[in-house]
Design a protein around this motif. Structure first.
Motif, PDB file in Angstrom:
ATOM      1  N   LEU A 230      71.890  85.921  17.565  1.00  0.00           N
ATOM      2  CA  LEU A 230      70.815  85.130  18.150  1.00  0.00           C
ATOM      3  C   LEU A 230      70.894  85.097  19.676  1.00  0.00           C
ATOM      4  CD1 LEU A 230      70.311  84.346  15.209  1.00  0.00           C
ATOM      5  CD2 LEU A 230      70.020  81.985  15.939  1.00  0.00           C
ATOM      6  N   THR A 231      72.113  85.101  20.226  1.00  0.00           N
ATOM      7  CA  THR A 231      72.254  85.117  21.679  1.00  0.00           C
ATOM      8  C   THR A 231      71.778  86.446  22.266  1.00  0.00           C
ATOM      9  OG1 THR A 231      74.166  83.634  21.493  1.00  0.00           O
ATOM     10  CG2 THR A 231      73.856  84.775  23.585  1.00  0.00           C
ATOM     11  N   CYS A 232      72.169  87.546  21.648  1.00  0.00           N
ATOM     12  CA  CYS A 232      71.709  88.860  22.107  1.00  0.00           C
ATOM     13  C   CYS A 232      70.190  88.959  22.029  1.00  0.00           C
ATOM     14  CB  CYS A 232      72.355  89.967  21.276  1.00  0.00           C
ATOM     15  SG  CYS A 232      74.132  90.164  21.507  1.00  0.00           S
ATOM     16  N   VAL A 233      69.634  88.488  20.924  1.00  0.00           N
ATOM     17  CA  VAL A 233      68.187  88.529  20.732  1.00  0.00           C
ATOM     18  C   VAL A 233      67.486  87.665  21.774  1.00  0.00           C
ATOM     19  CG1 VAL A 233      66.370  87.755  19.161  1.00  0.00           C
ATOM     20  CG2 VAL A 233      68.229  89.154  18.297  1.00  0.00           C
ATOM     21  N   PHE A 234      68.085  86.525  22.127  1.00  0.00           N
ATOM     22  CA  PHE A 234      67.482  85.649  23.136  1.00  0.00           C
ATOM     23  C   PHE A 234      67.336  86.375  24.472  1.00  0.00           C
ATOM     24  CE2 PHE A 234      68.335  82.901  26.796  1.00  0.00           C
ATOM     25  CZ  PHE A 234      67.224  82.074  26.752  1.00  0.00           C
ATOM     26  N   PHE A 235      68.397  87.015  24.934  1.00  0.00           N
ATOM     27  CA  PHE A 235      68.334  87.670  26.234  1.00  0.00           C
ATOM     28  C   PHE A 235      67.367  88.856  26.219  1.00  0.00           C
ATOM     29  CE2 PHE A 235      72.210  85.273  27.067  1.00  0.00           C
ATOM     30  CZ  PHE A 235      72.026  84.922  28.398  1.00  0.00           C
ATOM     31  N   VAL A 236      67.371  89.608  25.134  1.00  0.00           N
ATOM     32  CA  VAL A 236      66.445  90.734  25.043  1.00  0.00           C
ATOM     33  C   VAL A 236      65.005  90.239  25.018  1.00  0.00           C
ATOM     34  CG1 VAL A 236      65.646  92.602  23.553  1.00  0.00           C
ATOM     35  CG2 VAL A 236      68.085  92.304  23.950  1.00  0.00           C
ATOM     36  N   GLY A 237      64.729  89.207  24.195  1.00  0.00           N
ATOM     37  CA  GLY A 237      63.366  88.704  24.076  1.00  0.00           C
ATOM     38  C   GLY A 237      62.879  87.989  25.326  1.00  0.00           C
ATOM     39  N   VAL A 348      66.945  80.020   8.876  1.00  0.00           N
ATOM     40  CA  VAL A 348      67.649  80.966   9.754  1.00  0.00           C
ATOM     41  C   VAL A 348      66.661  81.955  10.370  1.00  0.00           C
ATOM     42  CG1 VAL A 348      69.387  82.788   9.836  1.00  0.00           C
ATOM     43  CG2 VAL A 348      69.824  80.736   8.501  1.00  0.00           C
ATOM     44  N   ALA A 349      65.694  82.426   9.564  1.00  0.00           N
ATOM     45  CA  ALA A 349      64.669  83.329  10.094  1.00  0.00           C
ATOM     46  C   ALA A 349      63.854  82.638  11.179  1.00  0.00           C
ATOM     47  CB  ALA A 349      63.749  83.801   8.970  1.00  0.00           C
ATOM     48  N   ALA A 350      63.568  81.350  10.989  1.00  0.00           N
ATOM     49  CA  ALA A 350      62.816  80.605  11.997  1.00  0.00           C
ATOM     50  C   ALA A 350      63.607  80.458  13.292  1.00  0.00           C
ATOM     51  CB  ALA A 350      62.441  79.231  11.445  1.00  0.00           C
ATOM     52  N   LEU A 351      64.899  80.165  13.185  1.00  0.00           N
ATOM     53  CA  LEU A 351      65.733  80.056  14.383  1.00  0.00           C
ATOM     54  C   LEU A 351      65.845  81.410  15.091  1.00  0.00           C
ATOM     55  CD1 LEU A 351      68.550  77.715  13.028  1.00  0.00           C
ATOM     56  CD2 LEU A 351      66.831  77.146  14.753  1.00  0.00           C
ATOM     57  N   PHE A 356      64.081  84.512  19.758  1.00  0.00           N
ATOM     58  CA  PHE A 356      63.515  85.801  20.160  1.00  0.00           C
ATOM     59  C   PHE A 356      62.227  85.609  20.950  1.00  0.00           C
ATOM     60  CE2 PHE A 356      60.977  89.662  18.670  1.00  0.00           C
ATOM     61  CZ  PHE A 356      61.381  90.420  19.750  1.00  0.00           C
ATOM     62  N   MET A 357      61.321  84.792  20.416  1.00  0.00           N
ATOM     63  CA  MET A 357      60.031  84.605  21.074  1.00  0.00           C
ATOM     64  C   MET A 357      59.973  83.320  21.889  1.00  0.00           C
ATOM     65  SD  MET A 357      57.319  85.968  18.226  1.00  0.00           S
ATOM     66  CE  MET A 357      57.699  84.697  17.011  1.00  0.00           C
ATOM     67  N   GLY A 358      60.811  82.340  21.528  1.00  0.00           N
ATOM     68  CA  GLY A 358      60.734  81.048  22.190  1.00  0.00           C
ATOM     69  C   GLY A 358      61.198  81.056  23.627  1.00  0.00           C
ATOM     70  N   GLY A 359      62.069  82.018  23.992  1.00  0.00           N
ATOM     71  CA  GLY A 359      62.505  82.091  25.382  1.00  0.00           C
ATOM     72  C   GLY A 359      61.460  82.690  26.298  1.00  0.00           C
ATOM     73  N   THR A 360      60.494  83.396  25.717  1.00  0.00           N
ATOM     74  CA  THR A 360      59.474  84.069  26.518  1.00  0.00           C
ATOM     75  C   THR A 360      58.597  83.102  27.322  1.00  0.00           C
ATOM     76  OG1 THR A 360      59.466  85.864  24.914  1.00  0.00           O
ATOM     77  CG2 THR A 360      57.615  85.777  26.426  1.00  0.00           C
ATOM     78  N   PRO A 361      58.251  81.904  26.799  1.00  0.00           N
ATOM     79  CA  PRO A 361      57.464  80.985  27.628  1.00  0.00           C
ATOM     80  C   PRO A 361      58.124  80.652  28.958  1.00  0.00           C
ATOM     81  CG  PRO A 361      57.427  80.256  25.358  1.00  0.00           C
ATOM     82  CD  PRO A 361      58.393  81.401  25.425  1.00  0.00           C
ATOM     83  N   PHE A 362      59.453  80.721  29.010  1.00  0.00           N
ATOM     84  CA  PHE A 362      60.148  80.507  30.275  1.00  0.00           C
ATOM     85  C   PHE A 362      60.358  81.824  31.015  1.00  0.00           C
ATOM     86  CE2 PHE A 362      61.586  77.226  27.283  1.00  0.00           C
ATOM     87  CZ  PHE A 362      61.163  76.085  27.962  1.00  0.00           C
ATOM     88  N   GLY A 363      60.684  82.861  30.257  1.00  0.00           N
ATOM     89  CA  GLY A 363      60.970  84.144  30.883  1.00  0.00           C
ATOM     90  C   GLY A 363      59.735  84.867  31.388  1.00  0.00           C
TER      91      GLY A 363
END
Length: 440
Positions: A230-237, A348-351, A356-363
């Motif tokens: 999930l951490t890797c996916v966060f940074f990529v997304g 787990v799929a939701a998290l 993955f997509m939730g960080g994009t509003p900030f990024g």
């Protein structure tokens, strides 16, 4: 049947994936049309980032609740509702654009409403696949889902670019492309209706526990492997996969191209993404190592892409970028679903989708501002650099955590051996005393 396509032997999956191809093609058409509409209205990279951020903000706000809903209610029913929830905002935005009355705030508001439908659709859709094909074919089905998504990614942007150019490249042209997506959801509704319910493998419904969201978070926190993914996916997304903005600004600002060339870039990238998805579909058991290596490779290739001197060289490296991105995302998705408890799979799929997509509003607004202030190339080089650092830190934490767990295990085994040895020694002494008493 070839191992790459073995999930297609399931009739329900064939029906389901046909509807998904049509809908995904429409979704990619809307992405191009919506971005082009924003550029026509504002000519601003920041506005483009805000639109993307608002569309993905609901994933951050509602994904935990959407995961609970996916675990509590029949997923087929949820998907019927979410298709309507996504079709209505798309139709409204298309009509506003075609009639020429659309304003930027309309795009912002309808992008947010569209994102709400997506937030509830995604975890139900992800966890519904295993109910269609079963665990044995799940990894293959996840890979084929990604393959069809990227097949649509090849067709949709190119088709959207051609249509926008043919219709005059204005606001109205973008509106017709968005309207096409609104009608594409009918294909998914039809496929859901045609599924044979007797052949589905529905997961057990969890009921109405008050701490359902907290239980899902606690479950993920107890699994270092899931935390790493999930951490890797966060940074990529968040910092890496802002292709809508980066491709649009690279095409228009850096290389001086139009809508057709912009749409073509997305289709070219999808060639590599499709190849990555098909390669992933051949692997029956995805590994954690694949997620980390593919994520690091993606970061490096993105930095290189930002340094390409011409439109042609930039386009040439995009398939490699797409290959790395899809290899990582498919491996991460399959690993999360295969290793999660069935009772927790929806949450787990939701998290997973939230980070993955939730960080994009900030990024996305940040990346858009960087592109507008310092140039589009910095969007790629800076995003790739931040992603690489994030993956490296997450991997270092995971390895340290594994070492600590192994040391704890060694201590526990050593203590257990000592206790067993002591018990054996005491038992031997007591036995010897008993023998002495007998002899006396």
């Amino acid at each position: 049947m070839s191992p790459t396509f073995r999930a297609l032997a399931v009739r329900n999956y064939r029906i389901y994936i046909l509807g998904a191809i049509v809908s995904n093609t429409g979704t990619w058409m809307q992405r191009i049309g919506q971005d082009w509409l924003v550029l026509q209205l504002t000519n601003s990279g920041t506005a483009l980032g805000i639109t993307t951020g608002l569309q993905l903000l609901p994933a951050l706000l509602f994904s935990p609740i959407a995961g609970v809903v996916a675990d509590r209610l029949p997923k087929r029913t949820i998907l019927r509702f979410t298709q309507v929830a996504m079709a209505v905002p798309a139709a409204l935005l298309g009509i506003l654009a075609v009639t020429g009355v659309v304003q930027t705030w309309h795009v912002y508001a309808l992008a947010f409403l569209f994102g709400i439908g997506t937030a509830f659709d995604a975890p139900a859709r992800q966890s519904f696949v295993v109910e269609i094909v079963g665990r044995d074919d799940l990894a293959n089905a996840v890979g084929l889902n990604s393959a069809t998504f990227n097949l649509a990614r090849m067709i949709g942007p190119a088709l959207a670019g051609v249509l926008i150019a043919a219709l005059g490249s204005g606001v109205s042209a973008a509106g017709w492309v968005i309207l096409a997506n609104a009608f594409s959801y009918l294909a998914v509704l039809a496929s859901l209706q045609l599924l044979d319910g007797s052949r589905l493998r529905p997961s057990e419904v969890t009921g109405t526990r008050k701490r359902a969201v907290r239980d899902g978070v606690a479950y993920v926190r107890s699994r270092p492997d899931l935390v790493l993914i999930l951490t890797c996916v966060f940074f990529v997304g968040t910092f890496g996969m802002n292709f809508q903005m980066t491709s649009a600004l690279m095409a228009t600002d850096v290389f001086g191209k139009g809508a057709g060339e912009y749409g073509l870039l997305a289709s070219i990238m999808a060639i590599g993404s499709l190849a990555g998805a098909l390669l992933a579909a051949r692997r029956a058991n995805p590994r954690l190592r694949s997620v980390v290596i593919a994520g690091a490779a993606f970061s490096v290739v993105e930095i290189i892409a930002g340094l390409m001197p011409t439109y042609e060289t930039f386009a040439a490296i995009l398939p490699v970028l797409g290959l790395c991105a899809l290899t990582m995302m498919t491996s991460a998705n399959a690993t999360v679903q295969l290793t999660s408890s069935p009772m927790m799979r929806g949450r787990v799929a939701a998290l997973y989708l939230m980070v993955f997509m939730g960080g994009t509003p900030f990024g996305a607004p940040l990346v858009g501002w960087v592109g507008e202030t310092f140039g589009a190339r910095w969007m790629l080089t800076g995003g790739g650099g931040l992603t690489l650092v994030g993956i490296a830190l997450a991997t270092a934490w995971y390895l340290k955590n594994q070492d600590e767990q192994l040391e704890d295990l060694r201590v526990a085994i050593r203590d257990l051996r000592w206790r067993n040895a002591r018990r054996t020694l005491v038992h031997g002494v007591e036995t010897d005393r008993g023998r002495v008493r007998v002899l006396e």
